[in-house]
Scaffold this active site. Structure first.
Site, PDB file in Angstrom:
ATOM      1  N   CYS A  33       0.821  -1.205   0.000  1.00  0.00           N
ATOM      2  CA  CYS A  33       0.000   0.000   0.000  1.00  0.00           C
ATOM      3  C   CYS A  33       0.856   1.257   0.000  1.00  0.00           C
ATOM      4  O   CYS A  33       0.333   2.368   0.102  1.00  0.00           O
ATOM      5  CB  CYS A  33      -0.960   0.010   1.189  1.00  0.00           C
ATOM      6  N   GLU A  79      -2.072   1.066  -4.649  1.00  0.00           N
ATOM      7  CA  GLU A  79      -1.643  -0.267  -4.246  1.00  0.00           C
ATOM      8  C   GLU A  79      -0.848  -0.863  -5.392  1.00  0.00           C
ATOM      9  O   GLU A  79      -1.132  -0.609  -6.571  1.00  0.00           O
ATOM     10  CB  GLU A  79      -2.852  -1.165  -3.940  1.00  0.00           C
TER      11      GLU A  79
END
Length: 361
Positions: free
Chosen positions: A319, A353
């Site tokens: 992330c 992401e």
């Protein structure tokens, strides 16, 4: 949550993210990333609103980061799911009409699913008692949602404190219990892309998978079909309970779930110390060929980096591309990047992401 919404700029912003990821991964000879787009609008399944009162009348409000004094009053949120948008005003009108529901209400949290379920949490600056339950139950029935009341030290649940999401991955349905207040991927469609990519990158295997930071089992469930056995680890108790329930409702029987931090996994696997939480689990019976990690924004700590380097393949979902790049400086001493991907979980923001598959050199 960003209030920015400029669909006409989406392609430009996505291309900027792709170029940024390519630049970060260029020192590691990574192939061009596979890019998974988001829907331009109504992609976010969760939303949280503060209430702002003017002349005693409540309005939904959002704030730019770092500014809590200049509210942006809204009636609809184009990035939120259509279900959230359909619920926003009927809920607010009901709370304005009933003083038991509306008195000292300061925040509303929505959790919706691709499968059509919804859970709403009403947060108060006052204690809640039995008098709240009847109007809240009536409202929940009118809206067709689960409703929870929260105040300091209190959580009043009328029926259940969760929804069940259904995701489609590689032609199969997976069901996930999502608990109020627990972490879930906010962009359900892109989450399905992430799961599909991870499944394809994993391939078919005759050995076992070690998974760190498994959360509620988001990746664990589909990945279990590609390995003989899975040892999945997670530290947060609430996530472990959710993962156990998700394994149960999907009939997954080849996953061993243990509550350990990543550094404790290293200690257990290297025999540094025993853990009572591993009683009855024979770690020597596993044959790990692949390790899957989905760490927090800080990335992998040095001990975990050392651990994952010991396996033939590393499947890494990140992330934070900056900490991913930092970790790759170490991982690529022993492994090479053979696949990478960009998942646009958060359109109209700089967040993204990404995923990489590494194989031992």
């Amino acid at each position: 949550m960003s209030t920015a919404f400029h669909p006409a700029q989406y392609d430009t912003q996505l291309n900027e993210k792709r170029e940024r990821l390519q630049t970060l991964l260029a020192p590691f000879d990574a192939p061009p990333p596979e890019v998974f787009e988001s829907a331009r609008g109504h992609f976010r399944l969760r939303a949280e609103f503060r209430l702002w009162y003017e002349a005693g009348v409540p309005y939904y409000a959002m704030f730019e980061q770092g500014d809590k004094r200049s509210p942006i009053l809204i009636e609809q949120l184009p990035i939120a799911s259509r279900q959230i948008n359909a619920l926003m005003m009927p809920l607010l009108e009901a709370c304005k009409a009933d003083p038991i529901l509306g008195r000292k209400l300061f925040q509303v949290e929505f959790l919706t699913t691709l499968s059509g379920q919804a859970l709403i949490t009403l947060c108060y600056h006052r204690p809640l008692d039995d008098s709240w339950d009847a109007p809240a139950k009536t409202l929940a029935e009118q809206l067709g949602v689960q409703l929870i009341g929260r105040s300091r030290g209190q959580k009043r649940v009328l029926q259940t404190d969760h929804v069940v999401e259904t995701l489609q991955v590689a032609g199969r349905q997976w069901h996930y219990q999502q608990i109020e207040g627990g972490f879930t991927q906010p962009n359900g469609e892109v989450n399905q892309h992430m799961l599909g990519w991870a499944l394809d990158a994993a391939g078919e295997n005759n050995d076992d998978l070690l998974e760190l930071y498994c959360g509620n089992g988001n990746f664990t469930l589909p990945l279990s079909t590609r390995f003989r056995r899975v040892l999945a680890t997670e530290l947060a108790k609430s996530s472990v309970r959710a993962a156990q329930e998700n394994l149960r409702i999907n009939g997954v029987e080849n996953v061993t779930l243990v509550r350990l931090a990543s550094e404790e996994v290293t200690q257990a696997l290297t025999g540094v110390r025993p853990f009572r939480r591993l009683q009855g689990i024979d770690l020597t019976g596993f044959e790990f060929g692949t390790v899957f990690v989905d760490p927090p924004r800080a990335g992998l700590d040095p001990a975990t980096l050392k651990l994952v380097k010991g396996y033939r393949r590393v499947l890494y979902i990140s992330c934070n591309p900056e900490t991913l790049a930092e970790n790759l400086q170490e991982l690529t001493k022993t492994h090479r990047v053979v696949r990478c991907a960009l998942f646009d979980q958060f359109p109209y923001t700089h967040h993204m992401e990404s995923g990489v598959l590494l194989e031992r050199r």
